[in-house]
Design an enzyme around this catalytic site. Structure first.
Site, mmCIF file in Angstrom:
data_model
loop_
_atom_site.group_PDB
_atom_site.id
_atom_site.type_symbol
_atom_site.label_atom_id
_atom_site.label_comp_id
_atom_site.label_asym_id
_atom_site.label_seq_id
_atom_site.Cartn_x
_atom_site.Cartn_y
_atom_site.Cartn_z
ATOM 1 N N ALA A 142 17.256 6.139 -5.698
ATOM 2 C CA ALA A 142 18.367 6.178 -5.749
ATOM 3 C C ALA A 142 18.814 5.833 -7.346
ATOM 4 C CB ALA A 142 19.035 5.619 -5.440
ATOM 5 N N CYS A 151 15.110 -6.272 -8.015
ATOM 6 C CA CYS A 151 14.457 -5.214 -8.741
ATOM 7 C C CYS A 151 14.859 -5.958 -10.335
ATOM 8 C CB CYS A 151 15.924 -4.121 -9.209
ATOM 9 S SG CYS A 151 15.990 -3.669 -7.353
ATOM 10 N N ASN A 166 24.571 -4.915 -3.217
ATOM 11 C CA ASN A 166 23.354 -4.743 -2.911
ATOM 12 C C ASN A 166 23.065 -6.342 -2.623
ATOM 13 O OD1 ASN A 166 23.445 -4.078 -5.620
ATOM 14 N ND2 ASN A 166 21.339 -4.694 -5.702
ATOM 15 N N SER A 203 19.174 6.535 -1.056
ATOM 16 C CA SER A 203 17.191 6.145 -1.129
ATOM 17 C C SER A 203 16.468 6.272 0.150
ATOM 18 C CB SER A 203 16.768 5.186 -2.082
ATOM 19 O OG SER A 203 15.893 4.301 -2.358
ATOM 20 N N THR A 250 7.905 19.684 -9.527
ATOM 21 C CA THR A 250 7.612 20.500 -7.980
ATOM 22 C C THR A 250 8.103 19.187 -6.844
ATOM 23 O OG1 THR A 250 5.625 21.293 -8.549
ATOM 24 C CG2 THR A 250 5.199 20.800 -6.609
ATOM 25 N N HIS A 288 13.407 4.332 0.457
ATOM 26 C CA HIS A 288 12.876 3.332 0.979
ATOM 27 C C HIS A 288 13.460 2.052 1.103
ATOM 28 C CE1 HIS A 288 12.797 0.723 -2.886
ATOM 29 N NE2 HIS A 288 13.284 1.878 -3.112
#
Ligand code: PMP
Length: 376
Positions: free
Chosen positions: A70, A324, A150, A200, A238, A202
């Site tokens: 994200a 974070c 969050n 996101s 990729t 995870h």
């Protein structure tokens, strides 16, 4: 027994995700861009996951672009839209409680000549839609608002604000960081009235290193990463087939049970709050009507880091404001009117539907001990 209550930071990948990753790593290792059968199989795995995420958002698969997470989705949405639309219109409106991946991106654009208007909650700690709408004008190219904060679980009035903004200024691009709402609340692109939505992997029992950006048909972005034109040129490189397949598997697993899991977590929050009410000096910082997945409290003036380590020694894992920032205060709690000692002693408990009442009881008892044993 270890008690993991830091699910807003990251979640344990579900077994379906792990199996999908392993199977892609072991068997489906072609490059989706290759023209042979192995490449096609890899492309099919990516497209299967794309459909799962699109269905979850009520969107067409062509609107979903895979990213590394994200943080990248937010950067692509904001920088990409600013580059595409901000040549004539140089103003951006954003909430003042965004995650760093939005907030810092805004600061960077500000340094590059954009005017950024940050809308704060009012004195009562609540956001009012009208404040966002009146911050927008003819010179605004983008508005960005998260759905669920969050740090506190506060739910912002995104759908209502974006609808009102679109009515008055149809050209403004609307972006929602939906990371803490996706797969937890019934989030649909249409109900958010969003042109761009970041999610996101995870945070929803997928693996780290994968995310997606929903881009409404007709909305133009200038890519951040140029190269082999994967993801229709919007995100070259990729594709991480294993992680994307794992993300899709996690979404497939969670999609049918969003409301049941919401109810389960709501009951867990009620249990947690009842237990905390028995402890002297604990203040609940999260609103009653916030997302039950995130509960922010202040622990009787005991400093967050000290309490975190006290709990950690008992194998109980929570976080301060947000994981974070490695414990550093982001300023978001202050925006909600949580200041001084309350902010310094903030502890964030974030749950999943798999969290148990027993785990919460272990946490509550340890927190009580911590308050008794840690000196202020
Ligand atoms: N936005 C919000 C609201 C978040 O909570 C997080 C993760 N802490 C992010 C964005 C960044 O997500 P990612 O870890 O996938 O880069």
């Amino acid at each position: 027994m270890s008690v993991y209550l830091d699910n807003a930071a990251t979640t344990k990948p579900c077994s379906e995700c792990v199996e999908a990753i392993l199977s892609a790593l072991n068997e489906n290792y072609g490059n989706p861009s290759s023209l042979h059968r192995a490449g096609l199989n890899a492309q099919l795995a990516v497209d299967k996951a794309r459909k799962s995420i699109a269905d979850a958002l009520g969107a067409a698969p062509e609107c979903i672009y895979f990213t590394s997470g994200a943080t990248e989705s937010n950067n692509l949405a904001i920088r990409g839209a600013a580059a595409a639309y901000g040549k004539r219109k140089r103003k951006i409106v954003v909430s003042s409680v965004e995650h760093a991946s939005v907030a810092e991106t805004m600061t960077s654009l500000e340094q590059n000549g954009f005017e950024v208007v940050r809308v704060s909650p009012r004195e009562d700690g609540k956001f009012y839609g009208i404040d966002f709408v009146s911050a927008c004008d003819e010179n605004t190219c983008l508005i960005s608002m998260m759905l669920v904060n969050n740090e506190t679980g506060y739910i912002l009035p995104v759908g209502e604000v974006f609808a009102a903004v679109k009515r008055r200024f149809p050209e403004i691009i609307t972006h929602c960081d939906c990371v803490q709402g996706f797969m937890k609340l019934p989030v649909k692109a249409s109900s958010l009235n969003a042109d761009l939505i970041s999610v996101s992997g995870h945070k929803i029992h997928g693996a780290k290193g994968t995310g997606a950006l929903y881009v409404k048909k007709g909305v133009r972005l200038i890519p951040l990463i140029t190269g082999g034109k994967q993801e229709k040129g919007i995100r070259s490189g990729t594709e991480s087939v294993p992680l994307i397949a794992g993300f899709g598997a996690a979404v497939d697993k969670l999609s049918p049970t969003i409301s049941q899991r919401y109810e389960a977590v709501k009951n867990l929050k009620a249990h947690l709050l009842a237990g905390l009410a028995e402890i002297d000096g604990v203040t609940v910082n999260s609103p009653d009507d916030g997302s039950p997945y995130v509960v922010n409290i202040s622990a009787a003036g005991r400093r967050s880091e000290i309490m975190l380590h006290y709990l950690e020694q008992r194998e109980i894992y929570v976080s301060s404001g947000s994981a974070c920032s490695k414990g550093a205060q982001s300023g978001v709690l202050g925006e909600f009117g949580i200041n001084g000692k309350l902010a310094d002693s903030a502890v964030r408990i974030s749950m999943t539907a798999e969290t148990t009442v027993e785990e919460l009881d272990v946490f509550i008892a340890a927190l009580k001990d911590g308050i008794e044993n840690i000196r202020t």
